[in-house]
Design a protein around this motif. Structure first.
Motif, PDB file in Angstrom:
ATOM      1  N   TRP A 197       5.496 -18.866 -42.066  1.00  0.00           N
ATOM      2  CA  TRP A 197       6.203 -18.057 -43.065  1.00  0.00           C
ATOM      3  C   TRP A 197       5.234 -17.098 -43.760  1.00  0.00           C
ATOM      4  CZ3 TRP A 197      11.006 -16.909 -43.343  1.00  0.00           C
ATOM      5  CH2 TRP A 197      12.003 -17.822 -42.990  1.00  0.00           C
ATOM      6  N   LEU A 198       4.007 -17.558 -44.009  1.00  0.00           N
ATOM      7  CA  LEU A 198       2.999 -16.695 -44.623  1.00  0.00           C
ATOM      8  C   LEU A 198       2.692 -15.504 -43.710  1.00  0.00           C
ATOM      9  CD1 LEU A 198       0.840 -15.993 -46.706  1.00  0.00           C
ATOM     10  CD2 LEU A 198      -0.654 -17.716 -45.664  1.00  0.00           C
ATOM     11  N   PHE A 199       2.530 -15.748 -42.418  1.00  0.00           N
ATOM     12  CA  PHE A 199       2.309 -14.659 -41.465  1.00  0.00           C
ATOM     13  C   PHE A 199       3.494 -13.682 -41.473  1.00  0.00           C
ATOM     14  CE2 PHE A 199      -0.742 -17.450 -38.974  1.00  0.00           C
ATOM     15  CZ  PHE A 199      -1.842 -16.618 -39.157  1.00  0.00           C
ATOM     16  N   TYR A 200       4.700 -14.235 -41.549  1.00  0.00           N
ATOM     17  CA  TYR A 200       5.896 -13.383 -41.538  1.00  0.00           C
ATOM     18  C   TYR A 200       5.915 -12.473 -42.768  1.00  0.00           C
ATOM     19  CZ  TYR A 200      10.794 -11.963 -41.803  1.00  0.00           C
ATOM     20  OH  TYR A 200      11.947 -11.221 -41.897  1.00  0.00           O
ATOM     21  N   GLY A 201       5.672 -13.049 -43.945  1.00  0.00           N
ATOM     22  CA  GLY A 201       5.648 -12.245 -45.169  1.00  0.00           C
ATOM     23  C   GLY A 201       4.578 -11.177 -45.121  1.00  0.00           C
ATOM     24  N   MET A 202       3.423 -11.552 -44.562  1.00  0.00           N
ATOM     25  CA  MET A 202       2.295 -10.632 -44.458  1.00  0.00           C
ATOM     26  C   MET A 202       2.607  -9.473 -43.513  1.00  0.00           C
ATOM     27  SD  MET A 202      -1.467 -11.920 -43.384  1.00  0.00           S
ATOM     28  CE  MET A 202      -1.191 -11.809 -41.613  1.00  0.00           C
ATOM     29  N   ASP A 203       3.171  -9.786 -42.348  1.00  0.00           N
ATOM     30  CA  ASP A 203       3.477  -8.744 -41.372  1.00  0.00           C
ATOM     31  C   ASP A 203       4.621  -7.845 -41.833  1.00  0.00           C
ATOM     32  OD1 ASP A 203       1.465  -9.767 -39.855  1.00  0.00           O
ATOM     33  OD2 ASP A 203       2.717 -10.525 -38.226  1.00  0.00           O
ATOM     34  N   ARG A 204       5.528  -8.407 -42.623  1.00  0.00           N
ATOM     35  CA  ARG A 204       6.621  -7.596 -43.177  1.00  0.00           C
ATOM     36  C   ARG A 204       6.191  -6.810 -44.411  1.00  0.00           C
ATOM     37  NH1 ARG A 204      12.017  -8.606 -42.338  1.00  0.00           N
ATOM     38  NH2 ARG A 204      12.177  -6.746 -43.640  1.00  0.00           N
ATOM     39  N   LYS A 205       4.965  -7.052 -44.885  1.00  0.00           N
ATOM     40  CA  LYS A 205       4.439  -6.442 -46.118  1.00  0.00           C
ATOM     41  C   LYS A 205       5.348  -6.771 -47.308  1.00  0.00           C
ATOM     42  CE  LYS A 205       2.311  -2.588 -43.646  1.00  0.00           C
ATOM     43  NZ  LYS A 205       2.193  -1.126 -43.515  1.00  0.00           N
ATOM     44  N   ASN A 206       5.816  -8.006 -47.314  1.00  0.00           N
ATOM     45  CA  ASN A 206       6.663  -8.488 -48.404  1.00  0.00           C
ATOM     46  C   ASN A 206       5.792  -9.311 -49.354  1.00  0.00           C
ATOM     47  OD1 ASN A 206       8.464 -10.245 -49.941  1.00  0.00           O
ATOM     48  ND2 ASN A 206      10.086  -9.485 -48.608  1.00  0.00           N
ATOM     49  N   GLY A 207       5.499  -8.734 -50.504  1.00  0.00           N
ATOM     50  CA  GLY A 207       4.593  -9.374 -51.451  1.00  0.00           C
ATOM     51  C   GLY A 207       5.103 -10.707 -51.961  1.00  0.00           C
ATOM     52  N   LEU A 208       6.415 -10.800 -52.200  1.00  0.00           N
ATOM     53  CA  LEU A 208       6.983 -12.027 -52.761  1.00  0.00           C
ATOM     54  C   LEU A 208       6.881 -13.180 -51.762  1.00  0.00           C
ATOM     55  CD1 LEU A 208       8.454 -13.411 -55.089  1.00  0.00           C
ATOM     56  CD2 LEU A 208      10.632 -12.674 -54.065  1.00  0.00           C
ATOM     57  N   ILE A 209       7.311 -12.939 -50.512  1.00  0.00           N
ATOM     58  CA  ILE A 209       7.237 -13.991 -49.486  1.00  0.00           C
ATOM     59  C   ILE A 209       5.787 -14.403 -49.250  1.00  0.00           C
ATOM     60  CG2 ILE A 209       7.609 -14.512 -47.040  1.00  0.00           C
ATOM     61  CD1 ILE A 209      10.099 -12.771 -47.123  1.00  0.00           C
ATOM     62  N   THR A 210       4.901 -13.419 -49.187  1.00  0.00           N
ATOM     63  CA  THR A 210       3.482 -13.706 -48.965  1.00  0.00           C
ATOM     64  C   THR A 210       2.918 -14.572 -50.081  1.00  0.00           C
ATOM     65  OG1 THR A 210       3.216 -11.588 -47.811  1.00  0.00           O
ATOM     66  CG2 THR A 210       1.208 -12.666 -48.586  1.00  0.00           C
ATOM     67  N   ALA A 211       3.210 -14.218 -51.333  1.00  0.00           N
ATOM     68  CA  ALA A 211       2.688 -14.962 -52.479  1.00  0.00           C
ATOM     69  C   ALA A 211       3.242 -16.385 -52.517  1.00  0.00           C
ATOM     70  CB  ALA A 211       3.036 -14.232 -53.775  1.00  0.00           C
ATOM     71  N   ILE A 212       4.551 -16.529 -52.281  1.00  0.00           N
ATOM     72  CA  ILE A 212       5.182 -17.857 -52.339  1.00  0.00           C
ATOM     73  C   ILE A 212       4.584 -18.787 -51.296  1.00  0.00           C
ATOM     74  CG2 ILE A 212       7.326 -19.119 -51.855  1.00  0.00           C
ATOM     75  CD1 ILE A 212       8.830 -16.784 -53.204  1.00  0.00           C
ATOM     76  N   PHE A 213       4.446 -18.304 -50.060  1.00  0.00           N
ATOM     77  CA  PHE A 213       3.996 -19.197 -48.996  1.00  0.00           C
ATOM     78  C   PHE A 213       2.479 -19.380 -48.981  1.00  0.00           C
ATOM     79  CE2 PHE A 213       8.329 -18.403 -47.679  1.00  0.00           C
ATOM     80  CZ  PHE A 213       8.734 -19.703 -47.399  1.00  0.00           C
ATOM     81  N   ALA A 214       1.741 -18.439 -49.564  1.00  0.00           N
ATOM     82  CA  ALA A 214       0.305 -18.672 -49.763  1.00  0.00           C
ATOM     83  C   ALA A 214       0.124 -19.799 -50.775  1.00  0.00           C
ATOM     84  CB  ALA A 214      -0.388 -17.400 -50.246  1.00  0.00           C
ATOM     85  N   LEU A 215       0.904 -19.758 -51.859  1.00  0.00           N
ATOM     86  CA  LEU A 215       0.816 -20.801 -52.885  1.00  0.00           C
ATOM     87  C   LEU A 215       1.260 -22.158 -52.346  1.00  0.00           C
ATOM     88  CD1 LEU A 215       0.294 -21.616 -55.821  1.00  0.00           C
ATOM     89  CD2 LEU A 215       2.637 -20.935 -56.363  1.00  0.00           C
ATOM     90  N   LEU A 216       2.379 -22.177 -51.619  1.00  0.00           N
ATOM     91  CA  LEU A 216       2.872 -23.438 -51.057  1.00  0.00           C
ATOM     92  C   LEU A 216       1.884 -24.037 -50.058  1.00  0.00           C
ATOM     93  CD1 LEU A 216       6.677 -22.674 -50.523  1.00  0.00           C
ATOM     94  CD2 LEU A 216       5.674 -24.217 -52.205  1.00  0.00           C
ATOM     95  N   THR A 217       1.252 -23.180 -49.262  1.00  0.00           N
ATOM     96  CA  THR A 217       0.252 -23.665 -48.303  1.00  0.00           C
ATOM     97  C   THR A 217      -0.928 -24.281 -49.036  1.00  0.00           C
ATOM     98  OG1 THR A 217       0.884 -21.939 -46.718  1.00  0.00           O
ATOM     99  CG2 THR A 217      -1.225 -23.030 -46.353  1.00  0.00           C
TER     100      THR A 217
END
Length: 327
Positions: free
Chosen positions: A77-97
């Motif tokens: 999910w973190l990769f997905y948020g990152m590749d989509r350039k979606n800051g919210l998804i990236t931040a959420i899944f970086a924190l959860l990881t």
């Protein structure tokens, strides 16, 4: 996250089923990553099957329930948020990881380094900022958590890298110094004969697709595979039947997806993924299924013994203080 379900059905089997559900959920970000990178629905389906039949994925459930099971879906999910350039998804899944365990910071830090380098090469401002923030968060988290464990617990398990502790210290800094001073030592440890089977069952079954790219910044994502699984001499970390493969599996499968997406010839894409899937399925049948059968067999063979154990446990008062060994 699992506790509410366990409260409803408080049996060990509940935890095993929930762990399987967590692992299976990784196909959702896998499918979406494939779609984002332009893979056809058939290719995405085969990619999801490849993940589920990957020997080190199912094999990791052979010991007991473990928090590492969350790493694969969260990192994808973190990769997905990152590749989509979606800051919210990236931040959420970086924190959860990061919240999975103390060494999960390694995965977030490596992914942040990859994002930083990729963004510098492509001159993408969003990626530079996101990568820098992720790297700072991962390093800060790691220092804070390891500091807490050192003062309020038994510290981190640095003994797993005793093969790099050349000065009798127990510091991870020594490991970094050892690799910089003696890089061939690191290479030797990674291809030790004990690890060749593991390499075959992790990288070999993927027909080395994670390495097949001219975008060399992607090779940074191999660091968790090398660091967590191959550099250590702690035997369980290079065993497909334990849970130490889940973080590196996410990175390897992601590399397979993006490297396949770079192949313009659809037939070649299909042939490469199909071959990897066939090899994974064969190894799954030869390695994983016999192990899966062994446990129910053991339950039936020692049924009377286990019943006696339960009877004795039932005689212990609920408010008693009990001491026990690991086993």
């Amino acid at each position: 996250l699992l506790l509410p379900f366990y409260c409803i059905v408080p049996t060990p089997a509940t935890l095993q089923v929930l762990q399987a559900a967590v692992l299976a959920s990784a196909v959702i970000p896998m499918w979406m990553l494939g779609k984002h990178h332009g893979l056809s629905p058939l290719m995405r389906m085969l990619l999801c099957f490849l993940l589920l039949l990957y020997p080190a994925y199912a094999g990791g459930t052979s010991y007991d329930i473990h928090e590492n099971a969350f790493l694969t879906p969260l990192i994808l999910w973190l990769f997905y948020g990152m590749d989509r350039k979606n800051g919210l998804i990236t931040a959420i899944f970086a924190l959860l990881t990061l919240m999975v365990k103390e060494d999960a910071a390694v995965y977030v830090a490596v992914i942040a380094l990859y994002l930083l380098l990729r963004s510098v090469l492509r001159k993408e401002k969003w990626g530079m900022i996101a990568g820098a923030l992720m790297l700072a968060a991962a390093l800060g988290w790691f220092v804070a958590v390891t500091g807490y464990l050192a003062t309020s617990g038994d510290g981190v398990m640095t003994y797993r890298y005793d093969n790099f502790m050349y000065d009798d210290s127990d510091s991870l800094i020594t490991v970094i110094k050892a690799v910089l001073l003696r890089p061939m030592k690191a290479v030797f440890e990674c291809v030790d004969k004990q690890k060749l089977q593991f390499i075959g069952l992790t990288m070999g079954v993927l027909i080395f697709l994670p390495l097949m790219t001219r975008r060399y910044e992607r090779l940074i994502l191999l660091i968790p595979y090398l660091l967590v699984n191959l550099m250590t001499d702690y035997k369980y970390q290079f065993d497909i039947f334990f849970q130490y493969t889940y973080g590196s599996t996410a990175c390897l499968i992601y590399l397979v997806a993006v490297n396949l997406a770079d192949i313009r010839e659809r037939k070649l894409q299909f042939a490469a993924l199909g071959l990897a899937l066939c090899i994974s399925a064969s190894c799954f049948g030869a390695q994983i299924i016999p192990e899966a059968v062994r446990y129910p067999k053991q339950c039936k063979t020692y049924e009377a013994y286990y019943d006696r154990v339960r009877e004795v446990l039932d005689t212990i008062p609920e408010d008693a203080s009990v001491a026990a060994t690991t086993y």
